[in-house]
Design an enzyme around this catalytic site. Sequence first.
Site, PDB file in Angstrom:
ATOM      1  N   ALA A  23       1.538   5.322   3.070  1.00  0.00           N
ATOM      2  CA  ALA A  23       2.084   6.644   2.774  1.00  0.00           C
ATOM      3  C   ALA A  23       1.390   7.757   3.554  1.00  0.00           C
ATOM      4  O   ALA A  23       1.747   8.926   3.391  1.00  0.00           O
ATOM      5  CB  ALA A  23       1.981   6.903   1.272  1.00  0.00           C
ATOM      6  N   LEU A  27       0.813  -1.204   0.000  1.00  0.00           N
ATOM      7  CA  LEU A  27       0.000   0.000   0.000  1.00  0.00           C
ATOM      8  C   LEU A  27       0.851   1.261   0.000  1.00  0.00           C
ATOM      9  O   LEU A  27       0.533   2.230   0.663  1.00  0.00           O
ATOM     10  CB  LEU A  27      -0.881   0.026   1.255  1.00  0.00           C
ATOM     11  CG  LEU A  27      -2.098  -0.896   1.254  1.00  0.00           C
ATOM     12  CD1 LEU A  27      -2.898  -0.676   2.522  1.00  0.00           C
ATOM     13  CD2 LEU A  27      -2.972  -0.641   0.052  1.00  0.00           C
ATOM     14  N   SER A  28       1.914   1.244  -0.762  1.00  0.00           N
ATOM     15  CA  SER A  28       2.852   2.352  -0.649  1.00  0.00           C
ATOM     16  C   SER A  28       2.214   3.690  -1.013  1.00  0.00           C
ATOM     17  O   SER A  28       2.626   4.726  -0.528  1.00  0.00           O
ATOM     18  CB  SER A  28       4.062   2.098  -1.521  1.00  0.00           C
ATOM     19  OG  SER A  28       3.647   1.840  -2.828  1.00  0.00           O
ATOM     20  N   LYS A  29       1.223   3.667  -1.854  1.00  0.00           N
ATOM     21  CA  LYS A  29       0.638   4.935  -2.286  1.00  0.00           C
ATOM     22  C   LYS A  29      -0.583   5.320  -1.451  1.00  0.00           C
ATOM     23  O   LYS A  29      -1.213   6.320  -1.685  1.00  0.00           O
ATOM     24  CB  LYS A  29       0.248   4.867  -3.769  1.00  0.00           C
ATOM     25  CG  LYS A  29       1.454   4.789  -4.689  1.00  0.00           C
ATOM     26  CD  LYS A  29       2.159   6.154  -4.811  1.00  0.00           C
ATOM     27  CE  LYS A  29       3.467   6.041  -5.519  1.00  0.00           C
ATOM     28  NZ  LYS A  29       4.549   5.586  -4.619  1.00  0.00           N
ATOM     29  N   SER A  30      -0.993   4.480  -0.533  1.00  0.00           N
ATOM     30  CA  SER A  30      -2.187   4.835   0.232  1.00  0.00           C
ATOM     31  C   SER A  30      -1.916   4.745   1.731  1.00  0.00           C
ATOM     32  O   SER A  30      -1.276   5.622   2.289  1.00  0.00           O
ATOM     33  CB  SER A  30      -3.363   3.962  -0.194  1.00  0.00           C
ATOM     34  OG  SER A  30      -2.950   2.627  -0.252  1.00  0.00           O
TER      35      SER A  30
END
Length: 307
Positions: free
Chosen positions: A238, A232-235
């Site tokens: 992050a 979930l690197s973008k949500s």
Amino acid sequence: MTRSEPSPPYRGRFAPSPTGDLHLGSLVAALGSWLMARAAGGEWWVRIEDLDPPREVAGASERQLATLAALGLTSDGPVVRQSDRNALYQAALDRLLASGHAFECHCSRTDLAATGGVHRTCVTDRRRDHPAVRLRVPDGTSVTFHDLLLGQQHQDVGREVGDFVLRRADGPWAYQLAVVVDDADQGVTDVVRGADLLDSTPRQILLQRALGLPTPRHAHLPLVVGPDGRKLSKSLAAVPVDPASPVPALRAAWGLLGQPPGPVANCTTADDLLQAARQHFDAARIPNTAPTLRRDAQQSFHDGTLE
Ligand code: GLU
């Protein structure tokens, strides 16, 4: 290289790159490494890995340190910045060049396209004014190590990674060199970090061997993944941590480390929560969701090959 001081039985560290505000994904690494250190009665040091100015965000390291302080996570040792430590990296590189472990390389990424970016031998006649420097990784070089959380890991570094960059052609030190030099210089005994760095560990072990440095113990924490198992690197991972509201962030990181909510449910301050967390932490509960090296051995951006 000599260590600046004798190592204690356990010294862990958290080594953020100042590429943005502290986020939940990095808090999992910070809290996980802190808890493992405290569970062992050990120290926990913070180091700022600011080696890559284009990726750096102005003021980020100060904000990361302030956020860590608001969470009650403060370094037991001096907070060093990699940007102040060129002389140490240069000395290590000089030793590797002198011993024949490292060599200058004029190849570009395009030159290496035919081998999928893996460098096995220099393939260009071009000469750069400022060549990269790589560690020589002969065919058949493989590394096996025991990860305290993931068990035995293995990588055929010769085949999957090849000769890897120590200093990039545009000047910056590669992460792999700096982290090995710093961990040894700071007497780090235990590297506890996110599993996104699992595929770097065999390279670091090869460097430790080439430099005659001890290899620390390793534990790679789970990546923050969603219900479908994807990173979930973008949500979620992050989401920046709000220093004004440390308790929910610590609680979330505690949960992502697989620890039960009960012991920290009623804590109202960061210090209370950390106290409770220390008492109830059990590393055996940390989920084993990391990819293993056998299945996931792609080179990461840390490789640093340039066009
Ligand atoms: N600075 C690296 C990062 O933020 C972590 C290095 C490490 O823990 O070895 O990805």
